[in-house]
Design a protein around this motif. Structure first.
Motif, short mmCIF file in Angstrom:
data_model
loop_
_atom_site.label_atom_id
_atom_site.label_comp_id
_atom_site.label_asym_id
_atom_site.label_seq_id
_atom_site.Cartn_x
_atom_site.Cartn_y
_atom_site.Cartn_z
N UNK A 39 0.80 -1.15 0.13
CA UNK A 39 0.01 0.11 -0.22
C UNK A 39 0.85 1.29 -0.13
N UNK A 40 0.60 2.24 -0.63
CA UNK A 40 1.01 3.51 -0.74
C UNK A 40 0.11 4.53 -0.40
N UNK A 41 0.53 5.68 0.02
CA UNK A 41 -0.52 6.82 0.41
C UNK A 41 0.19 7.99 -0.08
N UNK A 42 -0.55 8.83 -0.86
CA UNK A 42 -0.42 10.17 -1.60
C UNK A 42 -1.13 11.15 -0.96
N UNK A 43 -0.15 12.10 -0.56
CA UNK A 43 -0.83 13.31 -0.13
C UNK A 43 -0.17 14.75 -0.57
N UNK A 44 -0.99 15.52 -0.90
CA UNK A 44 -0.39 16.95 -1.42
C UNK A 44 0.18 17.62 -0.18
N UNK A 45 1.50 18.01 -0.36
CA UNK A 45 1.94 18.86 0.55
C UNK A 45 1.66 20.32 0.58
N UNK A 46 1.51 20.65 1.66
CA UNK A 46 0.92 21.91 1.95
C UNK A 46 2.10 22.69 2.70
N UNK A 47 2.85 23.88 2.00
CA UNK A 47 4.18 24.21 2.48
C UNK A 47 3.66 25.88 3.11
N UNK A 48 4.55 26.00 4.02
CA UNK A 48 4.55 27.34 4.73
C UNK A 48 5.82 27.81 4.53
N UNK A 49 5.71 29.40 4.00
CA UNK A 49 6.83 30.06 3.62
C UNK A 49 7.12 31.06 4.90
N UNK A 50 8.32 30.64 5.56
CA UNK A 50 8.51 31.57 6.80
C UNK A 50 9.19 32.93 6.39
N UNK A 51 9.15 34.09 7.26
CA UNK A 51 9.54 35.08 7.01
C UNK A 51 11.17 35.20 6.37
N UNK A 52 11.72 34.22 6.69
CA UNK A 52 13.00 34.11 6.39
C UNK A 52 13.38 33.52 4.78
N UNK A 53 12.06 33.19 4.28
CA UNK A 53 12.09 32.64 2.95
C UNK A 53 12.31 31.30 2.90
N UNK A 54 12.62 30.58 4.08
CA UNK A 54 12.61 29.11 4.23
C UNK A 54 11.38 28.52 4.10
N UNK A 55 11.12 27.54 3.38
CA UNK A 55 10.04 26.59 3.25
C UNK A 55 9.92 25.48 3.76
N UNK A 56 8.65 25.27 4.53
CA UNK A 56 8.85 23.64 5.26
C UNK A 56 7.21 23.38 5.28
N UNK A 57 7.23 22.05 5.46
CA UNK A 57 5.59 21.59 5.29
C UNK A 57 4.81 22.01 6.56
N UNK A 58 3.67 22.20 6.24
CA UNK A 58 2.46 22.64 7.18
C UNK A 58 2.44 21.69 8.44
N UNK A 59 2.40 21.84 9.44
CA UNK A 59 2.31 20.86 10.71
C UNK A 59 1.45 21.23 11.71
N UNK A 60 0.19 20.32 11.84
CA UNK A 60 -0.80 20.68 12.84
C UNK A 60 -0.05 20.55 14.02
N UNK A 61 0.77 19.84 14.24
CA UNK A 61 1.50 19.80 15.73
C UNK A 61 2.20 21.15 16.02
#
Length: 158
Positions: A39-61
């Motif tokens: 089994x595989x799982x596919x999920x669209x990544x939601x990215x957050x662009x920080x003020x510094x310009x760094x992009x990271x995945x959105x995290x509910x945690x």
């Protein structure tokens, strides 16, 4: 997709199902080489662009951790925090953008938090909006009281 058993790169999809209201697709695959299924799982990544310009995945945690500090000592339980984080993610995904500025995540937190607990909302808003005076608190409290009187504590946008 490589087979986790024989590492062959050729597999075919046997079944696909949507999970989490269509946010995730679960695929059952069969390896062309060894015939084993996985089994595989596919999920669209939601990215957050920080003020510094760094992009990271959105995290509910991460949303929960930030809001938990504002809710310290308040009658807010873990389930309510998880629901708030889900509401924030849903609102951000509804924007239709794959990348959102971190500022928009903060804005998306304010509405549900205002509904959840007024004191926690004021704590979070004071940091998020960089309150610098007592007048900033007074103005926000007046807006909160007016919204509560109208029965629409969530209609405040700035």
């Amino acid at each position: 997709m490589r087979c986790p058993f024989c590492r062959n790169s050729d597999s075919r999809v046997v079944d696909s199902r949507e999970v989490d209201d269509g946010q995730v697709i679960r695929r059952r695959r069969s390896c062309a080489q060894c015939s084993r299924r996985f089994t595989t799982v596919e999920e669209a990544i939601l990215a957050v662009v920080k003020r510094s310009g760094v992009t990271e995945p959105f995290s509910r945690d991460k949303v929960v951790r930030g809001v938990r500090r504002a809710c310290q000592g308040r009658p807010v339980d873990e389930d309510q925090l998880q629901l708030l984080a889900q509401q924030v993610e849903d609102a951000i995904r509804a924007s239709g953008s794959a990348e959102v500025p971190s500022h928009e995540v903060g804005l998306a937190i304010l509405g549900p938090l205002r509904e959840l607990d007024g004191v926690a909302y004021l704590r979070f808003a004071s940091v998020y909006r960089s309150f610098s005076s007592v007048e900033d608190f007074e103005r926000e409290i007046a807006d909160l009281r007016a919204a509560i009187a109208r029965g629409t504590a969530h209609d405040h946008e700035q």
